[in-house]
Design an enzyme around this catalytic site. Sequence first.
Site, PDB file in Angstrom:
ATOM      1  N   CYS A  71       0.770  -1.253   0.000  1.00 39.87           N
ATOM      2  CA  CYS A  71       0.000   0.000   0.000  1.00 39.87           C
ATOM      3  C   CYS A  71       0.796   1.296   0.000  1.00 39.87           C
ATOM      4  O   CYS A  71       0.715   2.079  -0.941  1.00 39.87           O
ATOM      5  CB  CYS A  71      -0.929   0.066   1.203  1.00 39.87           C
ATOM      6  SG  CYS A  71      -2.046  -1.301   1.366  1.00 39.87           S
ATOM      7  N   HIS A 133      -3.052   6.653   3.921  1.00 31.51           N
ATOM      8  CA  HIS A 133      -1.925   5.749   4.184  1.00 31.51           C
ATOM      9  C   HIS A 133      -0.552   6.321   3.815  1.00 31.51           C
ATOM     10  O   HIS A 133       0.380   5.568   3.549  1.00 31.51           O
ATOM     11  CB  HIS A 133      -2.139   4.380   3.499  1.00 31.51           C
ATOM     12  CG  HIS A 133      -1.599   3.244   4.333  1.00 31.51           C
ATOM     13  ND1 HIS A 133      -1.601   1.946   3.928  1.00 31.51           N
ATOM     14  CD2 HIS A 133      -1.013   3.254   5.547  1.00 31.51           C
ATOM     15  CE1 HIS A 133      -1.057   1.183   4.856  1.00 31.51           C
ATOM     16  NE2 HIS A 133      -0.692   1.956   5.852  1.00 31.51           N
ATOM     17  N   ASP A 346      -4.211  -0.762  -5.716  1.00 36.76           N
ATOM     18  CA  ASP A 346      -2.865  -0.372  -5.262  1.00 36.76           C
ATOM     19  C   ASP A 346      -1.839  -1.495  -5.336  1.00 36.76           C
ATOM     20  O   ASP A 346      -0.640  -1.246  -5.431  1.00 36.76           O
ATOM     21  CB  ASP A 346      -2.909   0.242  -3.846  1.00 36.76           C
ATOM     22  CG  ASP A 346      -3.403  -0.741  -2.798  1.00 36.76           C
ATOM     23  OD1 ASP A 346      -3.951  -1.801  -3.147  1.00 36.76           O
ATOM     24  OD2 ASP A 346      -3.237  -0.447  -1.592  1.00 36.76           O
TER      25      ASP A 346
END
Length: 579
Positions: A71, A133, A346
């Site tokens: 990620c 993130h 992703d």
Amino acid sequence: MNILYGIYFIFLNSINLSKSTTPNVLIFLVDDLGYGDLGCYGNSTIDSPHIDSLARDGARYTQMYSAAPICTPSRAGFLTGRYPIRLGLTSNDNRFRTFNSPGQSGGLPHDETTVAQVAQELGYRTGLVGKWHLGLGRDGEHLPTRHGFHTFFGMPVTNVQTCGNKKVYNLIGGHGEILDRSFFSYWITLTGKIWLTIIVVALVTWLFYSRKLAFIILIICAIGFFVGMWYTLSFTLLSRSSCLLYRNETIIEQPIHLEDLTLRNTNEATRFMTETVQIHKKPFFLYMAYVKVHTALFTLPENVGRSRHGAYGDNIEELDWSVGKIIQTLKILNIENDTLIFFSSDNGPFLERGIEAGFCGRAMASSGKLSKPLRGAKGQTWECGIRVPGIVRWSGHVVSGQTIESISSLLDFYPSLLELWNVESMPDRPLDGVSLWSNLKFISSTIQVRKERNTLFHYCGSTIAAVRQGKYKAHYWTPTWDEGMRACPSVTICPCLSTEHSPPLLFDIEADPAEESPLDIENYADVLSMMNTAIQEHQATLVSVPNQLETLALPWLFPCCNSQGWTRMIRLITNSCQC
Ligand SMILES: *[C@@H]1O[C@H](CO)[C@@H](O)[C@H](O)[C@H]1NC(C)=O
Ligand SMILES: *[C@@H]1O[C@H](CO)[C@@H](O)[C@H](O)[C@H]1NC(C)=O
Ligand SMILES: *[C@@H]1O[C@H](CO)[C@@H](O)[C@H](O)[C@H]1NC(C)=O
């Protein structure tokens, strides 16, 4: 000339901006979606009519690669067009491959310019709904609102197993998602027997031998208890307190309620688009970064049992429902032809999660023949970890129903938009992506393609694990799987630098997308030497930057919605950061 956080951008043609050079930009980025999870990627048993319609009305990429197999670095590469190593967002330490611990205080560096910042400069209203993130920082200084997004509704960290309502206890992993109870009870469960033994020893010593010695034993025991607890808390713990929901820079829910999150995200997205068009009268840049289909899986109760593929299938179908709602909003606003849509994932599926993970697809060679699923999983540089669905739709501009087989990357999105906007980046910030437009058929277009792809580097952490040039891919490092698996449930996710290959393993990806038959390296000395030259040239452009993932702070600096300062520590330990 404009100054963006210290970077100069030359706006070559900004006076002539029109609807066809500044369309609305709508990005759907899914979390951990597999290459074979969608109807338009050959899955005949899943229902994804709305996403399939994007592919039918636009272009489908069969070799779209993420910038990293996991990620944080993947998203960083996507938003900056640069290999994550240039941003300090990579780590070879398996504990720090993403922002997964309250102790990590770094984030996307402020001297990088995200694609959202460029969009802002051009007059777009920019929004992020869903997962970020890319760091929080000590005081929220890395939140999306500090990186080019006018509005943010979503999770700054990541969805993890403990954000769901299932109690998952992963003590084997030693890192990652651990507790669903207070930290204290977790720590006692983990180490209680050791402390009990030491206390019994001290008691016996006190009664039968020496009080002084017993006292020393207890002091050492107490120090060990707190140091151990601190270590676990800072580095290995991802508690429910990380399950945060923000609006802009304010926590509005902790822990987050997942069940109806896709519905809420969808409503936020449609409201953002409608307000931008009708009230602000600007083009929008919407980054719809789904919290799905990463575990913990979640859907509305009415979507449970929708799919024949259990909870995972239900999640895909709810995702598709959401995409459908958003496309419908474009229709209602009558801006379908003024909106450029990009859809991707992703990284590959989280196969450590077993039936709660995606499918690695049929390896579709350019011949179109169906063969075995791609090899590996999320976190790995085998094809399954990095090859993802990729769709571009821009009705009225891009010819519909195309299939693009050339090697493409999420790194390419940024330079493609710069080309569309006629903006140039400065040479001291090399962009690693190339144009997505070069192989795309337009109805009519004046975009000037600046650069085409030669080599794609597949990083594992800070190390180049594989290189792709033309149809060849060389693996310098590969992971070691758990017995009988393509993944590593024993350690939460595979460390990807386990086995070094010298000479590398070489595959012809076009003929053998499942990476089953290594080529005889002796016949390919020229291929390898070209790859080595490319590696050297690339590495010569890297400059050393601070590592953001390995920057650690005291974990009690982690945000807690109902507490400030050091008292957060107590709430964190007792799992009572709640609002
Ligand atoms: C479709 O996707 C589901 C969910 O990932 C997977 O279990 C299934 O095997 C796939 N089916 C086909 C026919 O590809
Ligand atoms: C978030 O920030 C944007 C721009 O700074 C603002 O327009 C919006 O109203 C803010 N949202 C909230 C809920 O404060
Ligand atoms: C959008 O583009 C399509 C294809 O070029 C065209 O048929 C359609 O009329 C356009 N719609 C609008 C509202 O302009």
